[in-house]
Design a protein around this motif. Structure first.
Motif, mmCIF file in Angstrom:
data_model
loop_
_atom_site.group_PDB
_atom_site.id
_atom_site.type_symbol
_atom_site.label_atom_id
_atom_site.label_comp_id
_atom_site.label_asym_id
_atom_site.label_seq_id
_atom_site.Cartn_x
_atom_site.Cartn_y
_atom_site.Cartn_z
ATOM 1 N N ILE A 90 0.853 -1.206 0.000
ATOM 2 C CA ILE A 90 0.000 0.000 0.000
ATOM 3 C C ILE A 90 0.881 1.245 0.000
ATOM 4 C CG2 ILE A 90 -1.567 1.372 1.449
ATOM 5 C CD1 ILE A 90 -2.853 -1.343 2.262
ATOM 6 N N ASP A 91 1.890 1.227 0.852
ATOM 7 C CA ASP A 91 2.774 2.402 0.941
ATOM 8 C C ASP A 91 3.465 2.675 -0.394
ATOM 9 O OD1 ASP A 91 3.782 4.447 2.690
ATOM 10 O OD2 ASP A 91 5.733 3.476 2.483
ATOM 11 N N ALA A 92 3.750 1.583 -1.121
ATOM 12 C CA ALA A 92 4.477 1.750 -2.389
ATOM 13 C C ALA A 92 3.562 2.184 -3.529
ATOM 14 C CB ALA A 92 5.180 0.440 -2.751
ATOM 15 N N VAL A 93 2.326 1.678 -3.587
ATOM 16 C CA VAL A 93 1.558 1.865 -4.836
ATOM 17 C C VAL A 93 0.240 2.626 -4.691
ATOM 18 C CG1 VAL A 93 2.532 -0.272 -5.776
ATOM 19 C CG2 VAL A 93 0.260 -0.336 -4.754
ATOM 20 N N ALA A 94 -0.260 2.806 -3.475
ATOM 21 C CA ALA A 94 -1.579 3.448 -3.336
ATOM 22 C C ALA A 94 -1.482 4.943 -3.652
ATOM 23 C CB ALA A 94 -2.118 3.246 -1.920
ATOM 24 N N ALA A 95 -2.630 5.575 -3.781
ATOM 25 C CA ALA A 95 -2.671 7.001 -4.136
ATOM 26 C C ALA A 95 -2.020 7.854 -3.045
ATOM 27 C CB ALA A 95 -4.125 7.429 -4.325
ATOM 28 N N GLU A 96 -1.646 9.043 -3.434
ATOM 29 C CA GLU A 96 -1.004 9.986 -2.520
ATOM 30 C C GLU A 96 -1.887 10.269 -1.289
ATOM 31 O OE1 GLU A 96 2.102 10.736 -3.335
ATOM 32 O OE2 GLU A 96 2.174 11.686 -1.360
ATOM 33 N N ASP A 97 -3.203 10.289 -1.502
ATOM 34 C CA ASP A 97 -4.132 10.611 -0.402
ATOM 35 C C ASP A 97 -4.743 9.353 0.218
ATOM 36 O OD1 ASP A 97 -5.870 9.669 -2.295
ATOM 37 O OD2 ASP A 97 -7.225 11.385 -2.254
ATOM 38 N N ALA A 98 -4.080 8.200 0.053
ATOM 39 C CA ALA A 98 -4.693 6.925 0.464
ATOM 40 C C ALA A 98 -5.068 6.908 1.942
ATOM 41 C CB ALA A 98 -3.732 5.783 0.174
ATOM 42 N N ARG A 99 -6.214 6.300 2.198
ATOM 43 C CA ARG A 99 -6.669 6.013 3.566
ATOM 44 C C ARG A 99 -6.836 4.498 3.678
ATOM 45 N NH1 ARG A 99 -6.160 11.419 2.775
ATOM 46 N NH2 ARG A 99 -6.642 12.515 4.689
ATOM 47 N N ILE A 100 -6.494 3.973 4.857
ATOM 48 C CA ILE A 100 -6.538 2.524 5.033
ATOM 49 C C ILE A 100 -7.432 2.224 6.225
ATOM 50 C CG2 ILE A 100 -5.144 0.459 5.556
ATOM 51 C CD1 ILE A 100 -3.455 3.559 4.169
ATOM 52 N N ALA A 101 -8.363 1.297 6.058
ATOM 53 C CA ALA A 101 -9.216 0.877 7.172
ATOM 54 C C ALA A 101 -9.076 -0.634 7.332
ATOM 55 C CB ALA A 101 -10.666 1.252 6.898
ATOM 56 N N VAL A 102 -8.713 -1.065 8.543
ATOM 57 C CA VAL A 102 -8.472 -2.485 8.802
ATOM 58 C C VAL A 102 -9.647 -3.079 9.575
ATOM 59 C CG1 VAL A 102 -6.958 -4.157 9.939
ATOM 60 C CG2 VAL A 102 -5.968 -2.160 8.808
ATOM 61 N N VAL A 103 -10.159 -4.184 9.059
ATOM 62 C CA VAL A 103 -11.269 -4.898 9.697
ATOM 63 C C VAL A 103 -10.812 -6.263 10.199
ATOM 64 C CG1 VAL A 103 -13.574 -5.872 9.311
ATOM 65 C CG2 VAL A 103 -12.950 -3.710 8.221
ATOM 66 N N GLY A 104 -9.922 -6.916 9.434
ATOM 67 C CA GLY A 104 -9.486 -8.278 9.778
ATOM 68 C C GLY A 104 -8.853 -8.319 11.155
ATOM 69 N N ASN A 105 -9.214 -9.336 11.924
ATOM 70 C CA ASN A 105 -8.739 -9.427 13.318
ATOM 71 C C ASN A 105 -7.361 -10.065 13.459
ATOM 72 O OD1 ASN A 105 -10.807 -8.236 14.793
ATOM 73 N ND2 ASN A 105 -12.129 -10.017 14.446
ATOM 74 N N PRO A 106 -6.628 -9.725 14.508
ATOM 75 C CA PRO A 106 -6.896 -8.700 15.527
ATOM 76 C C PRO A 106 -6.669 -7.305 14.929
ATOM 77 C CG PRO A 106 -4.812 -9.810 15.951
ATOM 78 C CD PRO A 106 -5.393 -10.471 14.748
ATOM 79 N N ALA A 107 -7.780 -6.600 14.688
ATOM 80 C CA ALA A 107 -7.770 -5.429 13.811
ATOM 81 C C ALA A 107 -6.814 -4.326 14.285
ATOM 82 C CB ALA A 107 -9.184 -4.881 13.681
ATOM 83 N N ASN A 108 -6.853 -4.019 15.588
ATOM 84 C CA ASN A 108 -6.018 -2.897 16.047
ATOM 85 C C ASN A 108 -4.541 -3.174 15.794
ATOM 86 O OD1 ASN A 108 -8.564 -2.992 17.503
ATOM 87 N ND2 ASN A 108 -7.803 -1.234 18.673
ATOM 88 N N THR A 109 -4.127 -4.387 16.154
ATOM 89 C CA THR A 109 -2.699 -4.715 16.031
ATOM 90 C C THR A 109 -2.312 -4.934 14.573
ATOM 91 O OG1 THR A 109 -2.605 -5.481 18.295
ATOM 92 C CG2 THR A 109 -0.940 -6.383 16.811
ATOM 93 N N ASN A 110 -3.205 -5.519 13.783
ATOM 94 C CA ASN A 110 -2.927 -5.634 12.341
ATOM 95 C C ASN A 110 -2.713 -4.249 11.732
ATOM 96 O OD1 ASN A 110 -3.232 -8.403 12.421
ATOM 97 N ND2 ASN A 110 -5.349 -8.392 11.697
ATOM 98 N N CYS A 111 -3.539 -3.311 12.158
ATOM 99 C CA CYS A 111 -3.450 -1.949 11.635
ATOM 100 C C CYS A 111 -2.107 -1.319 12.036
ATOM 101 C CB CYS A 111 -4.628 -1.140 12.197
ATOM 102 S SG CYS A 111 -4.762 0.502 11.498
ATOM 103 N N MET A 112 -1.742 -1.536 13.294
ATOM 104 C CA MET A 112 -0.457 -1.000 13.769
ATOM 105 C C MET A 112 0.708 -1.566 12.942
ATOM 106 S SD MET A 112 1.501 -1.809 17.274
ATOM 107 C CE MET A 112 1.656 -3.468 16.725
ATOM 108 N N ILE A 113 0.631 -2.867 12.666
ATOM 109 C CA ILE A 113 1.711 -3.509 11.903
ATOM 110 C C ILE A 113 1.773 -2.948 10.478
ATOM 111 C CG2 ILE A 113 2.447 -5.712 10.883
ATOM 112 C CD1 ILE A 113 1.351 -7.036 13.467
ATOM 113 N N ALA A 114 0.612 -2.829 9.837
ATOM 114 C CA ALA A 114 0.604 -2.278 8.464
ATOM 115 C C ALA A 114 1.170 -0.861 8.477
ATOM 116 C CB ALA A 114 -0.822 -2.287 7.908
ATOM 117 N N ALA A 115 0.742 -0.059 9.435
ATOM 118 C CA ALA A 115 1.204 1.334 9.510
ATOM 119 C C ALA A 115 2.705 1.403 9.759
ATOM 120 C CB ALA A 115 0.450 2.076 10.613
#
Ligand code: LMR
Length: 299
Positions: A90-115
């Motif tokens: 995502i960091d490499a190819v998504a749009a300049e204004d990209a927003r990411i929403a994580v649903v897959g569990n454990p969502a909070n920690t998955n989101c932290m890892i992606a970020a």
């Protein structure tokens, strides 16, 4: 939500590839059959580089479910590896204004890892969904009070999307009055209410043999719609930066106000009583433990 020229990208992860692509075909057919006026195209792919290319919104709805005999730590690790890749791509190819929403569990920690993988996109673009919990809490309060749920306002979710989450009932209102004046049974609020909301996902799995689907999809629509609606006040999980006593580096559910489409500010001035503080400490502890489990995956 995706804009007039933005195709919907359907992507499946971690399933036998032929079966997954076949299932994806079925999902695409159903989307076509919905005749959504904003749906201008669908790309079906199992390649994240194609899936996220120039995407303005990346909705990460899949994760590896917990299998028989799997420990929570194993689940965190397996998903952590998936979300590392997703975050990097995502960091490499998504749009300049990209927003990411994580649903897959454990969502909070998955989101932290992606970020944690992002060098270009700032951490505040990565949010995890606690809106399903907010919706669940709203309904439970309305049912208890015997009122229409539209009269229930200001119920926000703090912490982890797990049974440890805290639905902060003391700030909620029902028909313009404090919820605690309308529902005077404080033992119910502190006990069965918090427990029902926290364990609702497990109750649904037990009842229908599968995780929530329609209510989760609906909550994700709410999550995104309110994040693009300036002035909307709602619960999302974000990098805490230390608010409400959360560790600065975990992603915790908090109330936010949308400022401009896709951006928000955390509402920091809700006062917490001793009960609330103990619930916040417990859900923070769980988030910190989850972070510790995956520490080796975070740069
Ligand atoms: C839910 O809250 O319904 C889901 O997150 C439950 C789950 O574990 O899939």
């Amino acid at each position: 939500m995706f804009g007039p020229d933005q195709p919907v990208i359907l992507q499946l992860i971690e399933a036998p590839i032929e079966k997954a692509m076949k299932a994806l075909e079925g999902v695409a057919m159903e989307l076509d059959d919905c005749a959504f006026p904003l749906l201008k195209g669908i790309v079906q792919t199992d390649d994240a580089k194609i899936g996220f290319k120039d995407a303005n919104w990346c909705l990460l709805i899949g994760a590896k479910p917990r299998g028989p005999g799997m420990e929570r730590a194993d689940l965190l690790k397996d998903n952590g590896r998936i979300f590392i890749t997703q975050g990097q791509i995502i960091d490499a190819v998504a749009a300049e204004d990209a927003r990411i929403a994580v649903v897959g569990n454990p969502a909070n920690t998955n989101c932290m890892i992606a970020a944690s993988q992002a060098k270009r996109l700032p951490a505040d673009r990565f949010t995890a969904m606690v809106r399903l919990d907010q919706n669940r809490a709203q309904t439970q309060l309305a049912k208890k009070a015997g009122v229409d749920l539209t009269t229930v306002k200001n119920i926000f979710i703090y912490g982890n999307h797990s049974p440890s989450m805290f639905p902060a009932f003391a700030h909620a209102t029902i028909g313009g009055r404090p919820a605690t004046e309308v529902i005077t049974d404080s033992a119910w609020l502190q006990g069965p209410f918090c427990e029902t909301v926290g364990k609702r996902g497990a109750a649904i799995i037990a009842a229908r043999g599968a995780s929530s689907a329609a209510s989760a999809a609906n909550a994700l629509v709410d999550h995104v719609r309110e994040l693009v609606t300036p002035g909307a006040i709602h619960s999302i999980a974000v990098k805490s930066n230390g608010v409400y006593g959360f560790d600065a580096n975990v992603w915790a559910g908090v109330p936010v106000r949308t400022t401009t489409p896709g951006s928000y500010e955390v509402i920091t001035d809700y006062k917490m009583d001793d009960f609330a503080k103990s619930k916040l400490a417990a859900t923070n502890k769980e988030l910190v433990e989850e972070r510790a489990f995956v520490a080796d995956l975070i740069p």
